[in-house]
Motif scaffolding. Sequence first.
Motif, PDB file in Angstrom:
ATOM      1  N   GLU A 157       0.605  -1.928  22.490  1.00 34.05           N
ATOM      2  CA  GLU A 157      -0.531  -2.009  21.564  1.00 34.05           C
ATOM      3  C   GLU A 157      -0.698  -0.706  20.781  1.00 34.05           C
ATOM      4  O   GLU A 157      -1.097  -0.721  19.610  1.00 34.05           O
ATOM      5  CB  GLU A 157      -1.794  -2.355  22.347  1.00 34.05           C
ATOM      6  N   ILE A 158      -0.372   0.422  21.408  1.00 32.10           N
ATOM      7  CA  ILE A 158      -0.466   1.710  20.708  1.00 32.10           C
ATOM      8  C   ILE A 158       0.618   1.828  19.638  1.00 32.10           C
ATOM      9  O   ILE A 158       0.351   2.278  18.515  1.00 32.10           O
ATOM     10  CB  ILE A 158      -0.381   2.880  21.708  1.00 32.10           C
ATOM     11  N   ILE A 159       1.843   1.435  19.959  1.00 36.28           N
ATOM     12  CA  ILE A 159       2.927   1.591  18.983  1.00 36.28           C
ATOM     13  C   ILE A 159       2.977   0.438  17.981  1.00 36.28           C
ATOM     14  O   ILE A 159       3.694   0.517  16.986  1.00 36.28           O
ATOM     15  CB  ILE A 159       4.304   1.753  19.667  1.00 36.28           C
TER      16      ILE A 159
ATOM     17  N   LEU B  27      11.445  -9.298  16.143  1.00 37.38           N
ATOM     18  CA  LEU B  27      10.732  -9.794  17.312  1.00 37.38           C
ATOM     19  C   LEU B  27      10.243  -8.599  18.124  1.00 37.38           C
ATOM     20  O   LEU B  27      11.017  -7.661  18.389  1.00 37.38           O
ATOM     21  CB  LEU B  27      11.683 -10.650  18.154  1.00 37.38           C
ATOM     22  N   PHE B  28       8.967  -8.632  18.505  1.00 43.86           N
ATOM     23  CA  PHE B  28       8.326  -7.528  19.227  1.00 43.86           C
ATOM     24  C   PHE B  28       7.707  -8.102  20.497  1.00 43.86           C
ATOM     25  O   PHE B  28       6.754  -8.871  20.435  1.00 43.86           O
ATOM     26  CB  PHE B  28       7.269  -6.890  18.318  1.00 43.86           C
ATOM     27  N   ILE B  29       8.293  -7.743  21.644  1.00 46.75           N
ATOM     28  CA  ILE B  29       7.940  -8.335  22.934  1.00 46.75           C
ATOM     29  C   ILE B  29       7.475  -7.233  23.887  1.00 46.75           C
ATOM     30  O   ILE B  29       7.954  -6.101  23.813  1.00 46.75           O
ATOM     31  CB  ILE B  29       9.158  -9.053  23.550  1.00 46.75           C
ATOM     32  N   CYS B  30       6.581  -7.576  24.810  1.00 47.16           N
ATOM     33  CA  CYS B  30       6.290  -6.621  25.882  1.00 47.16           C
ATOM     34  C   CYS B  30       6.032  -7.351  27.187  1.00 47.16           C
ATOM     35  O   CYS B  30       5.634  -8.522  27.219  1.00 47.16           O
ATOM     36  CB  CYS B  30       5.130  -5.695  25.532  1.00 47.16           C
TER      37      CYS B  30
ATOM     38  N   ALA C 156       5.704  -4.501  11.681  1.00 45.21           N
ATOM     39  CA  ALA C 156       5.004  -5.563  10.954  1.00 45.21           C
ATOM     40  C   ALA C 156       5.250  -6.905  11.623  1.00 45.21           C
ATOM     41  O   ALA C 156       5.540  -7.909  10.956  1.00 45.21           O
ATOM     42  CB  ALA C 156       5.479  -5.595   9.502  1.00 45.21           C
ATOM     43  N   GLN C 157       5.153  -6.915  12.951  1.00 45.91           N
ATOM     44  CA  GLN C 157       5.378  -8.138  13.706  1.00 45.91           C
ATOM     45  C   GLN C 157       4.280  -8.308  14.748  1.00 45.91           C
ATOM     46  O   GLN C 157       3.788  -7.323  15.304  1.00 45.91           O
ATOM     47  CB  GLN C 157       6.740  -8.098  14.424  1.00 45.91           C
ATOM     48  N   PRO C 158       3.882  -9.544  15.042  1.00 41.75           N
ATOM     49  CA  PRO C 158       2.913  -9.759  16.121  1.00 41.75           C
ATOM     50  C   PRO C 158       3.533  -9.426  17.469  1.00 41.75           C
ATOM     51  O   PRO C 158       4.750  -9.525  17.658  1.00 41.75           O
ATOM     52  CB  PRO C 158       2.594 -11.254  16.010  1.00 41.75           C
TER      53      PRO C 158
END
Length: 231
Positions: free
Chosen positions: A68-70, A54-57, A75-77
Motif C-alpha cells: 500500500e505504501i509503494i 499486474l501488482f500482487i501482494c 498505475a495498477q490496482p
Amino acid sequence: MAKLYLIRHGQAVVNVEPIIGGIKGDRGLTDLGVQQAEHLRDRLIATREIVPDLFICSTMPRAMQTAEIIGPAFAQPLLYDETFCEFNVGEADGLSWKEYNQRYGKFDFDLRKPLSPGGETWQSFCLRTHTNFERVLNANPDATIVIVCHGWVIESSLSYFWPHTRSEQPNVDLEVTNTSLTHWYQHQRGGQVRWFLGGYNDAVHLHAAVRWQLEGDLEGEDHPAAPLGEL
C-alpha cells in the motif's frame, strides 16, 4: 517477454521482537519498515524502472502495508493473493520463542518437518509457491508482474527457476533485505525462451537513504533515513 519482480516487505515487528510471525502473529511494519517502503516508493516513482501489468501482494499485514505504501509508484490496482504468504508456521503462530520452547522444545531448524502441528515443511512450502508462480506466469504471458511477498517466498523462486537447486531444505542461507527487489526476466537464447536472474537483493534505495543521512549530519541538516545499524 515476461518479467517478474519480487519485493520483500519492509522491516516487520516480528523481525525485531521474539514473535513467531504467521498470519496471526503479524503486527505489521516497524517505523523503520515504513521508512524503508517509502524509500522504495520514492525510488520507483523517480526512476519508473518498473511499469507493471499486474501488482500482487501477500495477504499478511507486513506485506499488505508495504504494498500500500509503494502503490503510488504503479498505475495498477493492488490484488491480494494469500498463496504468496510466508512459510506457514502452524499452531505456534503468535507465540513468543520462549513460549514455543516451553510448549514444543527447542526447534532445531530442520525444515524437513513443520515448525509446529499444522505447519508446512520446506518441501510443501516450495510446492505451494512453485505452483502459484506457475499459475500467475501462465495466466499472464509476456506481462510485467510485481509481487510483494516474503523472504522465503523469494528464496523459493531460485529453486522454481533453477530446478537443479531443489532440495528438501536449502544448505545455504541467502540474505533477502527488507524492501529489496529480485528481478527475473525472459529472454530468447539459442532459439529457446529462457528465464534469467536480472538482479537479486537490490536495496540501493536503502543505501541512498544512509548517504542522505550522513550528508545531512555533515551539513547540519535533518534528512529522514534508516538508522545505519538496522540495514
